[in-house]
Design an enzyme around this catalytic site. Structure first.
Site, PDB file in Angstrom:
ATOM      1  CG  HIS A  59      -1.565   1.303   1.511  1.00 55.06           C
ATOM      2  ND1 HIS A  59      -2.383   2.019   0.648  1.00 55.06           N
ATOM      3  CD2 HIS A  59      -1.414   2.085   2.617  1.00 55.06           C
ATOM      4  CE1 HIS A  59      -2.715   3.168   1.235  1.00 55.06           C
ATOM      5  NE2 HIS A  59      -2.140   3.232   2.418  1.00 55.06           N
ATOM      6  CD  GLU A  87      -2.777   5.917  13.184  1.00 53.48           C
ATOM      7  OE1 GLU A  87      -2.108   6.896  13.548  1.00 53.48           O
ATOM      8  OE2 GLU A  87      -3.839   5.561  13.732  1.00 53.48           O
ATOM      9  CG  ASP A  88      -1.225   1.160  10.481  1.00 51.75           C
ATOM     10  OD1 ASP A  88      -2.017   1.668  11.294  1.00 51.75           O
ATOM     11  OD2 ASP A  88      -1.438   1.120   9.259  1.00 51.75           O
ATOM     12  CG  ASP A 150      -3.402   6.939   2.614  1.00 55.54           C
ATOM     13  OD1 ASP A 150      -3.096   5.744   2.452  1.00 55.54           O
ATOM     14  OD2 ASP A 150      -4.045   7.367   3.590  1.00 55.54           O
TER      15      ASP A 150
HETATM   16 MN    MN Z   1      -2.312   4.640   4.073  1.00 55.09          MN
END
Ligand code: MN
Length: 742
Positions: A59, A87-88, A150
């Site tokens: 991604h 974030e992840d 995104d």
């Molecule tokens: Mn993203």
């Protein structure tokens, strides 16, 4: 063959394709740094998977690919590769800063912040606020470009998500991201976002259009080819170098036409659009002439966005013409440069290129454009400007969230108090505390974009305090606080207001006793729209009226009343006098220049220059030879001396002051002082301050270091003159102030 040798590393291939793409437009890109970013992203995301089963890291690589299509700078691409890391995964922004520099970290942080924004279904006003908030939060426009890319990749791969998530994301994309892309002039991205959203928002409508287009694809393609060929031939025959592109209109634009104009698909005629790209602006107009020569233009459809660009920087010539089969189609004509701007908008200006800063006048204009688009401040050179371009277009607004995710738009500098009152008056009035992003905040805490604000209330709260009025920023909150004090604290307001009013009266040396009674006071209150003192005091107390304004209002009437009183007193005195001498009263009224001469009416009067009498002085008259009556002061030296001369005694007659009106009388003074600088100036100043009109002023030095000034002036009365004498006599160094003639 060993199977493991032929397992292709698809992720690596995806990355290498991206690297190739970047190297093409940016040959000097730091490949190691780029590859390091890729590896770091891949390692950080580990074996996280996407819904379709592919590795998550595909991604960010795909997102970077979209950004590379726009030929963005190295930092932007790297930030793209890392955009979901914070974030992840456990990786922090500090770590990114350490590995890739502060700029990349700021971009990643910006994107992360936007990602954390949670949307709920919104009304139109809310949607506009959300768009603005995103732009305002982004700070650097590149953050928005990355965020939009995104979203674009997520929309492209939305089919694996749940139906609910699809609808939610599609709505958000249609309402928030497509308009942002449009605002930034990223036309191509906007179209794709709209079409992808439509698939989920109205699958049937989308199907209908794609089916119809498929059915007619052959016819339409033939049509487009024919037209393209005709145009290309014509252009080459007249020597205009160009490239002709044809395309079917994007689906959402056909959809909108069908629904907004209530048409069937068949009724939407202009399904095709043509684009002619030429080398320079003058060829744009040449080409336009040729098109209008080949086909009939539809009246009213020609638009010149070259001379008048759209606010999002878009430039082109637009015309709609009618083809041979009676089918209308749109033709857009533009240069290559305009084309890039049309496709990528603001992003077109970040494209990596050595020549981006080439300081031609044209470039300056181009950047002035973005400047006006984004209302940002001036920067020293173009490249710098592009780099530092900030999204501070909403500098005077701040957007914050309720805990439920509703966006509240407040003026910049707003505090929890403003927030509370914007939710509801009762929330403000019952507020006992506030939390900002989960932390207890003070009432004067300045809110920032994206803050989540929670207000704590209690039914037993005391209500706002008076200093809230200073802390609150919005007029809405201030108004509501005022309102509260007005309603809830009447007794207290009356006490506060009364004290303020009385202090202000005292400060101005005014007294209500000067007004002529209760009626006059009531009239005064009425003019301020109050029926009693308590109401006025209450208004002053809660801040609806200032004590200064109230006192000013009273002052006007007090001044009038005082003047009236003086006139009445004077009248009363006159009446008293006339009652004491009732017989002569009538005659005495006949005065000339304020002087009544015995029994004589209307005789010629002049005032003696030797002693210059003024009303209030004791006076006598001297019958001159052929020149009427000369008026002297009783103590005049000339008069006293004349007694010794023959026959003169009987020429002195009684005179007195009559009705003096508003006339002025010229008189004189002699002022003696120790000789010093500014003596004359001081005299002039003192008399001017006393509002005495000077008619002449001179001074000379006399023996013994003394100076004497002679001043003549106009006064109304002896009292006025005496006041002036008093003022003059206290001037520094003055030894004597004397009236002449005595
Ligand atoms: Mn993203």
């Amino acid at each position: 063959m060993d199977n493991s040798n032929i397992i292709r590393d698809e992720v690596l291939e995806q990355y290498l394709a991206l690297e190739e793409k970047i190297k093409k437009y940016n040959p000097s890109v730091n490949v190691e740094r780029l590859r390091y970013a890729y590896e770091f992203a891949r390692e950080s995301h580990g074996d996280q998977k996407r819904k379709d089963g592919s590795l998550f890291v595909t991604h960010p690589i795909a997102t970077a690919d979209i950004v590379a299509d726009m030929e963005l700078d190295e930092d932007s691409v790297i930030a793209c590769l890392l955009h979901d890391v914070v974030e992840d995964t456990p990786v922090t922004a500090e770590e990114i800063a350490k590995r890739f520099g502060k700029d990349v970290a700021l971009l990643v942080e910006g994107v992360t912040k936007l990602t954390r924004v949670v949307y709920t279904s919104k009304e139109e006003e809310q949607v506009e606020n959300l768009r603005k908030m995103l732009m305002a939060m982004a700070k650097d426009i590149r953050v928005i470009i990355i965020k939009v890319s995104d979203r674009l990749h997520n929309m492209r791969t939305m089919n694996y998500q749940s139906a609910e998530k699809q609808r939610k994301k599609a709505l958000e994309t249609m309402e928030i991201y497509a308009p942002i892309a449009h605002r930034l002039g990223m036309q191509r991205v906007k179209w794709e976002l709209e079409d992808l959203s439509l698939i989920y928002l109205d699958p049937i409508g989308y199907q209908e259009i794609t089916c119809q287009l498929d059915n007619r694809r052959k016819t339409l393609e033939t049509f487009m080819n024919d037209i393209s060929n005709t145009i290309t031939e014509r252009m080459s025959s007249v020597g205009v170098e160009c490239k002709v592109f044809s395309r079917l209109k994007h689906i959402y634009s056909i959809y909108r036409k069908m629904y907004s104009q209530n048409k069937e698909f068949n009724e939407v005629l202009d399904l095709c659009a043509f684009r002619i790209i030429v080398g320079n602006v003058s060829d744009c107009y040449n080409a336009l002439g040729q098109i209008h020569d080949l086909y009939n233009p539809m009246p009213g459809r020609f638009k010149d966005y070259i001379s008048t660009p759209k606010p999002n920087m878009y430039q082109s010539l637009h015309t709609t013409v009618i083809g041979d089969e009676g089918m209308p189609f749109e033709v857009q004509i533009r240069t290559w440069e305009m084309h890039r701007t049309a496709e990528y908008g603001v992003a077109a200006h970040w494209k990596y290129k050595q020549g981006i800063g080439s300081k031609t006048g044209n470039d300056e204009e181009k950047f002035a454009w973005i400047r006006s688009l984004l209302e940002t401040q001036q920067a020293s050179d173009a490249a710098d400007f592009v780099h530092g371009l900030k999204t501070d277009m909403f500098a005077d607004e701040v957007f914050v969230f309720t805990p439920q995710g509703e966006v509240i738009n407040l003026p910049a500098g707003a505090t929890p108090i403003d927030f509370a009152y914007s939710i509801h008056t009762a929330v403000g009035n019952l507020m006992t505390g506030a939390r900002v992003n989960g932390r207890i905040a003070t009432f004067d805490h300045i809110l920032e974009n994206g803050d989540i604000v929670e207000i704590m209330t209690s039914p037993s709260a005391n209500g706002p305090s008076r200093d809230w009025m200073q802390i609150a920023k919005s007029s809405q909150a201030k108004g509501k606080i005022k309102q509260w004090f007005k309603k809830e604290k009447r007794e207290e307001n009356i006490v506060h207001g009364k004290a303020a009013f009385e202090a202000e009266m005292k400060r101005n040396n005014l007294s209500l006793n000067d007004l002529s009674g209760p009626d006059a006071i009531l009239a005064c209150l009425k003019k301020l729209s109050f029926s009693n003192f308590d109401d006025m005091y209450a208004a002053i107390g809660y801040g609806g009226l200032t004590s200064v304004r109230a006192v000013n209002r009273f002052r006007e009437d007090i001044v009038v009343a005082k003047r009236q009183k003086r006139l009445e007193e004077k009248a009363a005195e006159a009446t008293k006098e006339s009652q004491q001498q009732p017989v002569r009263a009538e005659k005495r009224q006949h005065s000339v220049r304020g002087v009544v001469v015995g029994d004589l009416d209307n005789c010629l009067i002049k005032f003696a220059r030797c002693c210059t009498p003024v009303p209030g002085d004791k006076i006598v008259g001297f019958i001159t030879k052929g020149y009427g009556v000369s008026v002297h002061r009783a103590e005049c030296q000339n008069r006293l001396n004349s007694g010794s001369r023959d026959n003169e005694d009987e020429r002195w007659i009684d005179v007195s002051w009559g009705d003096i009106g508003s006339e002025t009388y010229n008189t004189a003074l002699t002022i003696s002082a120790r000789d010093r600088r500014n003596f004359v100036l001081d005299i002039a100043t003192v008399l001017a301050t006393a509002k005495v009109k000077i008619t002449s002023l001179s001074a000379r030095e006399v023996e013994g270091g003394q100076a004497v000034a002679f001043v003549s002036m106009d006064v109304h009365t002896r009292a006025e003159l005496q006041a002036a004498i008093h003022r003059l006599s206290v001037i520094k160094g003055v030894t004597e102030v004397k009236r002449p003639g005595v």
